[in-house]
Design an enzyme around this catalytic site. Structure first.
Site, PDB file in Angstrom:
ATOM      1  N   GLY A 109       1.084  -1.154   0.037  1.00  0.00           N
ATOM      2  CA  GLY A 109       0.049   0.148   0.379  1.00  0.00           C
ATOM      3  C   GLY A 109       0.677   1.140   0.371  1.00  0.00           C
ATOM      4  O   GLY A 109       2.247   1.593   0.218  1.00  0.00           O
ATOM      5  N   CYS A 112       5.420  -5.835   1.854  1.00  0.00           N
ATOM      6  CA  CYS A 112       5.561  -4.271   1.848  1.00  0.00           C
ATOM      7  C   CYS A 112       4.709  -4.443   3.093  1.00  0.00           C
ATOM      8  O   CYS A 112       5.740  -4.512   3.781  1.00  0.00           O
ATOM      9  CB  CYS A 112       5.557  -3.763   0.043  1.00  0.00           C
ATOM     10  SG  CYS A 112       6.458  -4.731  -0.552  1.00  0.00           S
ATOM     11  N   TYR A 113       3.690  -3.452   2.596  1.00  0.00           N
ATOM     12  CA  TYR A 113       2.997  -2.968   3.942  1.00  0.00           C
ATOM     13  C   TYR A 113       2.435  -3.817   5.095  1.00  0.00           C
ATOM     14  O   TYR A 113       2.463  -3.670   6.051  1.00  0.00           O
ATOM     15  CB  TYR A 113       2.086  -1.915   3.575  1.00  0.00           C
ATOM     16  CG  TYR A 113       1.095  -1.492   3.801  1.00  0.00           C
ATOM     17  CD1 TYR A 113       1.042   0.532   4.828  1.00  0.00           C
ATOM     18  CD2 TYR A 113       0.172  -1.887   5.249  1.00  0.00           C
ATOM     19  CE1 TYR A 113       0.875   0.963   5.331  1.00  0.00           C
ATOM     20  CE2 TYR A 113      -0.369  -1.522   6.058  1.00  0.00           C
ATOM     21  CZ  TYR A 113      -0.580   0.307   6.177  1.00  0.00           C
ATOM     22  OH  TYR A 113      -0.905   1.012   7.072  1.00  0.00           O
ATOM     23  N   HIS A 166       6.742  -7.560  -4.357  1.00  0.00           N
ATOM     24  CA  HIS A 166       5.846  -8.042  -5.076  1.00  0.00           C
ATOM     25  C   HIS A 166       6.332  -9.132  -6.219  1.00  0.00           C
ATOM     26  O   HIS A 166       6.923  -9.142  -6.791  1.00  0.00           O
ATOM     27  CB  HIS A 166       5.547  -6.595  -6.450  1.00  0.00           C
ATOM     28  CG  HIS A 166       5.775  -5.778  -5.260  1.00  0.00           C
ATOM     29  ND1 HIS A 166       4.004  -5.331  -4.498  1.00  0.00           N
ATOM     30  CD2 HIS A 166       5.882  -4.429  -4.929  1.00  0.00           C
ATOM     31  CE1 HIS A 166       3.953  -4.349  -3.704  1.00  0.00           C
ATOM     32  NE2 HIS A 166       4.990  -3.614  -3.925  1.00  0.00           N
ATOM     33  N   GLU A 225       3.492 -10.992  -7.574  1.00  0.00           N
ATOM     34  CA  GLU A 225       2.602 -10.746  -8.309  1.00  0.00           C
ATOM     35  C   GLU A 225       3.327 -10.000  -9.654  1.00  0.00           C
ATOM     36  O   GLU A 225       2.597 -10.570  -9.991  1.00  0.00           O
ATOM     37  CB  GLU A 225       1.844 -10.200  -7.778  1.00  0.00           C
ATOM     38  CG  GLU A 225       1.645  -8.492  -7.438  1.00  0.00           C
ATOM     39  CD  GLU A 225       2.796  -8.610  -6.315  1.00  0.00           C
ATOM     40  OE1 GLU A 225       2.686  -8.876  -5.276  1.00  0.00           O
ATOM     41  OE2 GLU A 225       2.161  -7.618  -5.827  1.00  0.00           O
ATOM     42  N   GLY A 277     -23.075  -7.858 -28.524  1.00  0.00           N
ATOM     43  CA  GLY A 277     -22.710  -8.862 -29.364  1.00  0.00           C
ATOM     44  C   GLY A 277     -21.122  -8.886 -28.203  1.00  0.00           C
ATOM     45  O   GLY A 277     -20.375  -9.501 -28.867  1.00  0.00           O
ATOM     46  N   ASP A 318     -18.692 -10.403 -23.139  1.00  0.00           N
ATOM     47  CA  ASP A 318     -19.305  -9.929 -21.535  1.00  0.00           C
ATOM     48  C   ASP A 318     -20.831 -10.770 -21.839  1.00  0.00           C
ATOM     49  O   ASP A 318     -20.890 -11.461 -20.770  1.00  0.00           O
ATOM     50  CB  ASP A 318     -18.972  -8.831 -20.727  1.00  0.00           C
ATOM     51  CG  ASP A 318     -17.154  -8.570 -20.890  1.00  0.00           C
ATOM     52  OD1 ASP A 318     -16.704  -9.437 -21.266  1.00  0.00           O
ATOM     53  OD2 ASP A 318     -16.714  -7.683 -20.489  1.00  0.00           O
ATOM     54  N   LYS A 354     -11.639 -10.861 -17.379  1.00  0.00           N
ATOM     55  CA  LYS A 354     -11.686 -11.174 -18.649  1.00  0.00           C
ATOM     56  C   LYS A 354     -11.979 -12.305 -18.868  1.00  0.00           C
ATOM     57  O   LYS A 354     -12.103 -12.751 -20.340  1.00  0.00           O
ATOM     58  CB  LYS A 354     -10.911  -9.933 -19.670  1.00  0.00           C
ATOM     59  CG  LYS A 354     -11.363  -9.629 -20.302  1.00  0.00           C
ATOM     60  CD  LYS A 354     -12.130  -8.549 -20.826  1.00  0.00           C
ATOM     61  CE  LYS A 354     -13.474  -8.503 -22.424  1.00  0.00           C
ATOM     62  NZ  LYS A 354     -13.701  -7.585 -22.649  1.00  0.00           N
TER      63      LYS A 354
END
Ligand code: XMP
Length: 506
Positions: free
Chosen positions: A52, A80-81, A165, A167, A219, A222, A362
Site C-alpha cells: 500500500g 511490503c506494507y 512484489h 505478483e 455482441g 461479457d 476477462k
C-alpha cells in the site's frame, strides 16, 4: 461467492488485483477484502496482506484486527506494507523512509525456508519506503538482497513477510513464492471453471427467484457470456440489442447471427438515425460520449418499458475492485461510469441489478464462456467500446466518415485474421485521422484524410503496449486500404503505449 478462499486484504497497492489473478492462475480461489472485512471473509484458507502507498506509522493508516487474524490459525503473508504491519504487530519496529525505493534487486533465500523452497537467487521487484528496523524476538530473516539487507521475514510457523512484489512479472520466481506459500495452507480451495459455472448457475437461480430479467447485449464477450449463463440457468430473460449505428462493418448482422447460433432470441432496435442526428455538430470527445450514453439509455429503457424487472449487466471483477478502492484510472472510470450511471445505481439500491460475472477477470469470462459451450470465435472477439466507432472518429461523426472507418477496419481485421495476429492482440482497429494531406492517385493530385491503425497487447486494458505486427501484415493492410477505401491517401501505424496514450483515440 464460494465459502472458502484465499483472502487478499487490500491496503491500496496498485498491484493488489494482480495478486488475485496470480493465485487464480495457480488454480486457487482468491478474493479481495478491505481491511475491516476480514471477519466477513468467512474462514479463509490463507490470508495475504497487500502492499500500500501509506506508511504504517501514519495517523489513521490502514490496520487489521491482529488478534482475529491470529485466531484463524492459517498461513499469512505480508507483502511490503503488509510485512511492515506484521512486524509492528509482532513487536518489532518500522522506520518511515524519506523516499521510495523502487526497482529490481536479487533475492537470496536462506536455506531451508519453506517460502523459498526449490528457489535459486533471482531478480525480484521492490517498491517500498518504510523499513523494518528492529525485529521482535523469534523473528527470523529468511532472505536478503545482494547487499545482505533483509527482504523477507518469518514471524512464526505460519506468518511470513516479504519486502517485494511476487505478483509482478519483473519478480522472476514470484509465482513460485506464492505457490510455496499456498502449499502451507490446509486444503486450499481450488478454482476450476466447470464447477464455478455450476456454482454461478445455482446462485442465479436463487437470486432471480423466478422473476423476469432484462439484459442489454452488444455482441461483446461479457454480455454474450452473461446472456448464455442466464439462459443456462433457465431464467426468463429478455435480451435487447441497441444498434446505435456506430458499429463495425456488418456487425449488427453478425451479432444477430451469433445469437442465432447460441439459440438465444434478441430484440434488435435500430436507432442509428437517432444517434447520427444527435451527434451532428458535436466535436468534443466528452460531449460525444455524453450524447451517446444518454441516448443509449433512453432507447434501451423505452424498449424495456416502465415496469423494470431485474436488470442484468456484465460487470467484471476489475470494475468492482476499482470502484471499491481508492486507486483508479481513466479506463476504470469509464467502465465504472458505464455500469454505475444514476439509473443503475437506483435499481441497485432496490436490489434489482444482477451482476453474475462480478467475480471474474476477462480471461476467466472467456473460460466460463468455453465451459458454457460458446464457440471460440465469439469468445475471442476483441473488446469494443460502448460508444463504438465514435471514439475512433475524432471531430464530428458523419455517415461518410463512419463508412471510411468501417471499410478500413474490415480490411485490417481480415489481414490480422489471415496472418494469425488477431488473437495475439488484445484489441486492434482503424481510426480516422481527420486531417487532409496531399497525395497522388493515378495521375491526379489527391487531398484526403489518413487512417491510423492501432493494435495493442494488454492484460486488462489498464496498460497497453503496441503490438509488434510484422512489416508484411502492415504493408498488405496499407496497400489494400489505399487501393480500396475511398477518401484515404495515407495510412499510419500508432506506436503509442498506454500510458500516456489511451487505447482508444477519444
Ligand atoms: P482506453 O481508451 O481508456 O480504453 O485505454 C480501455 C478499454 O476500454 C474500452 N473502452 C470502453 N468500453 N465503454 C466501454 O464499454 C466506453 O465508453 C469505453 N471507452 C473505452 C476500450 O475499447 C479499451 O478496451
Amino acid at each position: 461467492m464460494l465459502s472458502r478462499q484465499i483472502a487478499v486484504i487490500d491496503f491500496g497497492s496498485q498491484y493488489t488485483q494482480l495478486i488475485i489473478r496470480r493465485i487464480r492462475e495457480l488454480g486457487y480461489y482468491s478474493r479481495l477484502f478491505q481491511p475491516d472485512e476480514l471477519k466477513s471473509s468467512g474462514h479463509p484458507a490463507a490470508v495475504i496482506l497487500s502492499g500500500g502507498p501509506r506508511s504504517t506509522r501514519d495517523e489513521g493508516a490502514p490496520d487489521i484486527d491482529f488478534e482475529f487474524l491470529r485466531s484463524l490459525g492459517v498461513p499469512v503473508l505480508g507483502v511490503c506494507y503488509g510485512m511492515q504491519l506484521l512486524n509492528l504487530k509482532h513487536g518489532g519496529q518500522v522506520t518511515p523512509g524519506t523516499k521510495r525505493e523502487y526497482g529490481p534487486v536479487t533475492l537470496q533465500p536462506e536455506p531451508g525456508c519453506p517460502l523459498f523452497e526449490g528457489m535459486t537467487p533471482s531478480q525480484i521487484w521492490m517498491s517500498h519506503s518504510d523499513t523494518c528496523t528492529q525485529l521482535a524476538d523469534g523473528t527470523k530473516v529468511v532472505a536478503r538482497n545482494q547487499d545482505g539487507v533483509p527482504i523477507a521475514l518469518q514471524f512464526g510457523p505460519l506468518f511470513y513477510g516479504i519486502q517485494f512484489h511476487p505478483e509482478v512479472s519483473h519478480s522472476h520466481q514470484g509465482l513460485q513464492v506464492l505457490k510455496n506459500f499456498l502449499a502451507l495452507a490446509d486444503d486450499p480451495p481450488r478454482f476450476e471453471m466447470q464447477s464455478f459455472k455450476d456454482h454461478l448457475i445455482a446462485e442465479i437461480v436463487r437470486e432471480v427467484a423466478g422473476r423476469p430479467v432484462v439484459c442489454g447485449v452488444s455482441g461483446g464477450v461479457d454480455s454474450t457470456v452473461l446472456a448464455v449463463l442466464l439462459h443456462a440457468a433457465g431464467v426468463d430473460v429478455r435480451c435487447i440489442f441497441v444498434d446505435h449505428g456506430l458499429l463495425r462493418k456488418d456487425e449488427a448482422v453478425e451479432v444477430q447471427r451469433n445469437f442465432g447460433i447460441l439459440g438465444i432470441e434478441i430484440e434488435t432496435i435500430d436507432a442509428s438515425a437517432r444517434f447520427l442526428t444527435a451527434l451532428a455538430g458535436q466535436t468534443d470527445p466528452e460531449k460525444k460520449r455524453a450524447v451517446i450514453g444518454n441516448l443509449f439509455l433512453d432507447v434501451f429503457w423505452d424498449a424495456v418499458g416502465q415496469e423494470v424487472p431485474l436488470f442484468a449487466q456484465g460487470t467484471l471483477y476489475p470494475d468492482v475492485i476499482e470502484s471499491a478502492t481508492s486507486s483508479s484510472n481513466i479506463a476504470s472510470k469509464i467502465k465504472t461510469h458505464h455500469n454505475r450511471v444514476d439509473r443503475i445505481l437506483e435499481l441497485q439500491r432496490e436490489g434489482r441489478v444482477l451482476e453474475p460475472l462480478a467475480e471474474l477477470f476477462k480471461d476467466e469470462v472467456r473460460a466460463l464462456g468455453a465451459a458454457l459451450g460458446i464457440p471460440h470465435d465469439i469468445l475471442w472477439r476483441h473488446p469494443f467500446p460502448g460508444p463504438g466507432l465514435a471514439v475512433r472518429c475524432p471531430g464530428e461523426v458523419t455517415a461518410e466518415r463512419l463508412t471510411i472507418i468501417r471499410e478500413a477496419d474490415a480490411i485490417f481485421m481480415r489481414q490480422l485474421q489471415d496472418s494469425g495476429w488477431y488473437e495475439k492482440t488484445w484489441q486492434a482497429y482503424a481510426a480516422l485521422v481527420p486531417v487532409r494531406t496531399v497525395g497522388v492517385k493515378g495521375d491526379e493530385r489527391s487531398y484526403e484524410f489518413a487512417i491510423s491503425l492501432r493494435a495493442v497487447t494488454s492484460e486488462d486494458a489498464m496498460t497497453a503496449d503496441w503490438a509488434r505486427l510484422p512489416y508484411e501484415v502492415l504493408a498488405a493492410t496499407s496497400n489494400e486500404i489505399l487501393n480500396h477505401v475511398k477518401g484515404i491517401n495515407r495510412v499510419l501505424f500508432d506506436i503509442s503505449t498506454k500510458p500516456p496514450a489511451s487505447i482508444e483515440w477519444e
